[in-house]
Scaffold this motif. Structure first.
Motif, PDB file in Angstrom:
ATOM      1  N   ASN A 201      37.389  11.777  61.407  1.00 48.00           N
ATOM      2  CA  ASN A 201      37.763  11.879  62.813  1.00 48.00           C
ATOM      3  C   ASN A 201      39.239  11.566  63.006  1.00 48.00           C
ATOM      4  O   ASN A 201      39.965  12.307  63.673  1.00 48.00           O
ATOM      5  CB  ASN A 201      36.891  10.927  63.641  1.00 48.00           C
ATOM      6  N   ARG A 202      39.688  10.461  62.425  1.00 48.10           N
ATOM      7  CA  ARG A 202      41.108  10.084  62.384  1.00 48.10           C
ATOM      8  C   ARG A 202      41.426   9.889  60.912  1.00 48.10           C
ATOM      9  O   ARG A 202      41.224   8.784  60.384  1.00 48.10           O
ATOM     10  CB  ARG A 202      41.347   8.809  63.201  1.00 48.10           C
ATOM     11  N   PRO A 203      41.893  10.942  60.245  1.00 43.53           N
ATOM     12  CA  PRO A 203      41.930  10.964  58.777  1.00 43.53           C
ATOM     13  C   PRO A 203      42.528   9.702  58.153  1.00 43.53           C
ATOM     14  O   PRO A 203      43.661   9.313  58.432  1.00 43.53           O
ATOM     15  CB  PRO A 203      42.788  12.191  58.471  1.00 43.53           C
ATOM     16  N   ALA A 204      41.726   9.073  57.303  1.00 44.44           N
ATOM     17  CA  ALA A 204      42.149   7.864  56.606  1.00 44.44           C
ATOM     18  C   ALA A 204      41.140   7.554  55.517  1.00 44.44           C
ATOM     19  O   ALA A 204      39.970   7.953  55.607  1.00 44.44           O
ATOM     20  CB  ALA A 204      42.257   6.677  57.563  1.00 44.44           C
ATOM     21  N   LEU A 205      41.615   6.855  54.502  1.00 46.01           N
ATOM     22  CA  LEU A 205      40.715   6.320  53.493  1.00 46.01           C
ATOM     23  C   LEU A 205      40.203   4.971  53.971  1.00 46.01           C
ATOM     24  O   LEU A 205      40.955   4.176  54.532  1.00 46.01           O
ATOM     25  CB  LEU A 205      41.438   6.158  52.157  1.00 46.01           C
ATOM     26  N   ARG A 206      38.932   4.726  53.742  1.00 43.48           N
ATOM     27  CA  ARG A 206      38.329   3.434  54.064  1.00 43.48           C
ATOM     28  C   ARG A 206      38.195   2.676  52.749  1.00 43.48           C
ATOM     29  O   ARG A 206      37.464   3.085  51.852  1.00 43.48           O
ATOM     30  CB  ARG A 206      36.975   3.643  54.749  1.00 43.48           C
ATOM     31  N   LEU A 207      38.895   1.545  52.655  1.00 45.54           N
ATOM     32  CA  LEU A 207      39.019   0.868  51.370  1.00 45.54           C
ATOM     33  C   LEU A 207      38.761  -0.626  51.513  1.00 45.54           C
ATOM     34  O   LEU A 207      39.040  -1.220  52.568  1.00 45.54           O
ATOM     35  CB  LEU A 207      40.428   1.072  50.797  1.00 45.54           C
TER      36      LEU A 207
ATOM     37  N   PRO B 223      36.354  -1.995  60.332  1.00 49.71           N
ATOM     38  CA  PRO B 223      37.031  -1.592  59.096  1.00 49.71           C
ATOM     39  C   PRO B 223      36.180  -1.832  57.860  1.00 49.71           C
ATOM     40  O   PRO B 223      35.213  -2.602  57.885  1.00 49.71           O
ATOM     41  CB  PRO B 223      38.285  -2.473  59.086  1.00 49.71           C
ATOM     42  N   ALA B 224      36.561  -1.183  56.777  1.00 52.15           N
ATOM     43  CA  ALA B 224      35.792  -1.275  55.532  1.00 52.15           C
ATOM     44  C   ALA B 224      35.781  -2.688  54.971  1.00 52.15           C
ATOM     45  O   ALA B 224      34.876  -3.045  54.221  1.00 52.15           O
ATOM     46  CB  ALA B 224      36.363  -0.298  54.496  1.00 52.15           C
ATOM     47  N   ASN B 225      36.788  -3.493  55.311  1.00 51.65           N
ATOM     48  CA  ASN B 225      36.834  -4.866  54.788  1.00 51.65           C
ATOM     49  C   ASN B 225      36.179  -5.879  55.731  1.00 51.65           C
ATOM     50  O   ASN B 225      36.394  -7.084  55.598  1.00 51.65           O
ATOM     51  CB  ASN B 225      38.269  -5.287  54.467  1.00 51.65           C
ATOM     52  N   ALA B 226      35.369  -5.386  56.662  1.00 48.10           N
ATOM     53  CA  ALA B 226      34.566  -6.275  57.502  1.00 48.10           C
ATOM     54  C   ALA B 226      33.268  -6.582  56.767  1.00 48.10           C
ATOM     55  O   ALA B 226      32.186  -6.103  57.123  1.00 48.10           O
ATOM     56  CB  ALA B 226      34.292  -5.627  58.860  1.00 48.10           C
ATOM     57  N   ILE B 227      33.374  -7.386  55.730  1.00 46.83           N
ATOM     58  CA  ILE B 227      32.219  -7.684  54.878  1.00 46.83           C
ATOM     59  C   ILE B 227      31.142  -8.388  55.697  1.00 46.83           C
ATOM     60  O   ILE B 227      31.407  -9.388  56.351  1.00 46.83           O
ATOM     61  CB  ILE B 227      32.635  -8.541  53.675  1.00 46.83           C
TER      62      ILE B 227
ATOM     63  N   ASP C 265      46.097   5.480  62.213  1.00 45.55           N
ATOM     64  CA  ASP C 265      45.581   4.304  62.885  1.00 45.55           C
ATOM     65  C   ASP C 265      44.312   4.645  63.652  1.00 45.55           C
ATOM     66  O   ASP C 265      44.094   5.785  64.063  1.00 45.55           O
ATOM     67  CB  ASP C 265      46.620   3.746  63.866  1.00 45.55           C
ATOM     68  N   ASN C 266      43.499   3.606  63.850  1.00 44.95           N
ATOM     69  CA  ASN C 266      42.332   3.753  64.693  1.00 44.95           C
ATOM     70  C   ASN C 266      42.791   4.062  66.111  1.00 44.95           C
ATOM     71  O   ASN C 266      43.693   3.429  66.641  1.00 44.95           O
ATOM     72  CB  ASN C 266      41.520   2.449  64.671  1.00 44.95           C
ATOM     73  N   LEU C 267      42.156   5.024  66.760  1.00 40.70           N
ATOM     74  CA  LEU C 267      42.585   5.451  68.096  1.00 40.70           C
ATOM     75  C   LEU C 267      42.510   4.331  69.102  1.00 40.70           C
ATOM     76  O   LEU C 267      43.409   4.142  69.915  1.00 40.70           O
ATOM     77  CB  LEU C 267      41.722   6.635  68.570  1.00 40.70           C
ATOM     78  N   ALA C 268      41.413   3.523  69.033  1.00 44.48           N
ATOM     79  CA  ALA C 268      41.260   2.417  69.985  1.00 44.48           C
ATOM     80  C   ALA C 268      42.385   1.412  69.821  1.00 44.48           C
ATOM     81  O   ALA C 268      42.958   0.928  70.785  1.00 44.48           O
ATOM     82  CB  ALA C 268      39.908   1.736  69.793  1.00 44.48           C
ATOM     83  N   ALA C 269      42.727   1.113  68.567  1.00 42.65           N
ATOM     84  CA  ALA C 269      43.814   0.161  68.321  1.00 42.65           C
ATOM     85  C   ALA C 269      45.155   0.760  68.697  1.00 42.65           C
ATOM     86  O   ALA C 269      46.073   0.067  69.089  1.00 42.65           O
ATOM     87  CB  ALA C 269      43.808  -0.258  66.850  1.00 42.65           C
ATOM     88  N   ASP C 270      45.251   2.103  68.583  1.00 37.99           N
ATOM     89  CA  ASP C 270      46.502   2.787  68.838  1.00 37.99           C
ATOM     90  C   ASP C 270      46.905   2.678  70.305  1.00 37.99           C
ATOM     91  O   ASP C 270      48.079   2.532  70.630  1.00 37.99           O
ATOM     92  CB  ASP C 270      46.335   4.263  68.461  1.00 37.99           C
TER      93      ASP C 270
END
Length: 267
Positions: free
Chosen positions: A235-241, A179-183, A250-255
């Motif tokens: 690929n799985r429409p979403a904003l990365r924030l 995810p985008a918040n994985a700094i 949702d992420n497909l793998a997590a889904d």
């Protein structure tokens, strides 16, 4: 209004809005009836990993991420990987921990799917069955080749996200979408500013994880500014924030993980 002010205003909104959403989802002081510290924060199983004893002949790999402890949880996550080979009845867990010793790569530091100081983990990748034993071989090789086994910096890296991103680069079959918040996932040394993205299926240019851009099938298009990720997943429409990771599908793998876990428990 000049172009520079408009850009600055957009960046401010892109930062403040996700942080506000994160704060609303996890308001301070509402998660525990008594004051909580890292000493008494829950670390019990979240019940996400399938019972390994119920799948003796099935190899399993899962990657998790949970909010970090304290105020940092509003901005970043802590990830780890667990696996078991076919024939095994217990999981092996690996993550990077920045305290308690000089070597930061830890094996079985906590329960495979344990809460991270009170935060419930989410599944980033879930693979089972045929071909997963070979994937585990590559994961173990990636762990052994991690270039920062004795080095840790919470910001901008190398840290726990740098470690799991390294595994993703070395094992593209994971299909890892951090995810985008994985700094820290975008941390790269000055000697190697360009290379594969954390999925191992895209490309990335980054200066110490503070300024860069990533493009790939799993990640979509993401820009990094001072360690904060902004982008869009096509690929799985979403904003990365920043702060919240993603906003959209949702992420497909997590889904598919909860359904698969429920199926495994029913066997």
């Amino acid at each position: 209004m000049g172009l520079g002010k408009r850009i600055a205003g957009c960046l401010l909104v892109a930062l403040v809005l996700p942080f506000g959403i994160s704060l609303a989802e996890h308001p301070p002081g509402t998660q525990a009836a008594e004051p909580r510290s890292w000493r008494n924060a829950p670390r019990h199983s979240a019940g996400i990993a399938p019972d390994p004893a119920a799948l003796p002949g099935t190899a399993v790999v899962q990657v998790y991420a949970a909010q970090t402890y304290g105020w940092r949880g509003y901005f970043a996550v802590h990830p780890w990987v667990i696996y078991k080979r076919s024939g095994d009845s217990v999981y092996t867990r690996y993550d990077v921990i920045g305290w308690g010793g000089s070597r930061v790569v830890r094996r079985n530091h906590a329960l495979p799917d344990g809460l991270w100081f009170g935060a419930t983990p989410q599944v980033l990748a879930d693979h089972r069955g045929e071909g997963v034993d070979a994937m585990i071989d590559r994961i173990e090789a990636a762990i052994a080749s991690y270039p920062y086994p004795d080095e840790y910096r919470a910001y901008p890296g190398p840290n726990s996200n740098t470690f799991v991103a390294h595994i993703g680069r070395e094992v593209p079959a994971l299909g890892l979408d951090m995810p985008a918040n994985a700094i820290g996932k975008d941390y790269r040394p000055l000697s190697r500013p360009v290379g594969l993205s954390s999925s191992g299926q895209g490309v990335q240019a980054s200066l110490f994880g503070l300024l860069g851009v990533t493009a790939g099938l799993e990640e979509g298009l993401e820009f990094n500014l001072l360690g904060l990720g902004f982008g869009i997943d096509f690929n799985r429409p979403a904003l990365r924030l920043p702060s919240i990771g993603r906003l959209g599908m949702d992420n497909l793998a997590a889904d598919r993980a909860p359904a698969a876990a429920a199926h495994a428990q029913a066997l």
